[in-house]
Write a protein that holds these residues in place. Structure first.
Motif, PDB file in Angstrom:
ATOM      1  N   THR A  16       0.843  -1.182   0.000  1.00 28.63           N
ATOM      2  CA  THR A  16       0.000   0.000   0.000  1.00 28.63           C
ATOM      3  C   THR A  16       0.888   1.244   0.000  1.00 28.63           C
ATOM      4  O   THR A  16       2.091   1.167   0.280  1.00 28.63           O
ATOM      5  CB  THR A  16      -0.892   0.032   1.250  1.00 28.63           C
ATOM      6  N   PRO A  53      -8.035   2.019  -5.599  1.00 29.00           N
ATOM      7  CA  PRO A  53      -6.879   1.557  -4.829  1.00 29.00           C
ATOM      8  C   PRO A  53      -5.605   1.513  -5.671  1.00 29.00           C
ATOM      9  O   PRO A  53      -5.633   1.157  -6.844  1.00 29.00           O
ATOM     10  CB  PRO A  53      -7.269   0.140  -4.395  1.00 29.00           C
ATOM     11  N   ARG A  55      -1.510   0.129  -5.584  1.00 29.21           N
ATOM     12  CA  ARG A  55      -0.535  -0.753  -4.944  1.00 29.21           C
ATOM     13  C   ARG A  55       0.779  -0.664  -5.712  1.00 29.21           C
ATOM     14  O   ARG A  55       0.814  -0.385  -6.896  1.00 29.21           O
ATOM     15  CB  ARG A  55      -1.016  -2.221  -4.945  1.00 29.21           C
TER      16      ARG A  55
END
Length: 72
Positions: A16, A53, A55
Motif C-alpha cells: 500500500t 486503490p 498498490r
C-alpha cells in the motif's frame, strides 16, 4: 511517533502507499504527487478515478530507489 508496519519481503508483494511511505520515508502525499507527475516508482491502479486503490510491487519500489542514487 510513526506507526511501525510489517513489510513483506517477497519481491512480488503488493504494498500500500502507507507501506511504501514507511519503506522510503516519503510522505503518502509525496507519493501521490509523484504518481500524478509520473516521477515515482511504478504502481498498479485497480479501477478508475481518484479513489481507486493503488498498490506498488516491492521490486518496483526497490528498483526505483536504486535508480534514484546520486554519486557524490
Amino acid at each position: 511517533m510513526p506507526e511501525s508496519l510489517a513489510l513483506p519481503t517477497d519481491p512480488d508483494a503488493l504494498l500500500t502507499a502507507k507501506q511504501v511511505s514507511s519503506l522510503t520515508q516519503l510522505d503518502e502525499q509525496t507519493l501521490a504527487n509523484m504518481r500524478w507527475r509520473k516521477t515515482g516508482p511504478k504502481y498498479l491502479k485497480f479501477g478508475e478515478g481518484r479513489s481507486a486503490p493503488v498498490r506498488y510491487r516491492r521490486r518496483d519500489v526497490l528498483a526505483w530507489f536504486e535508480t534514484s542514487v546520486v554519486a557524490a
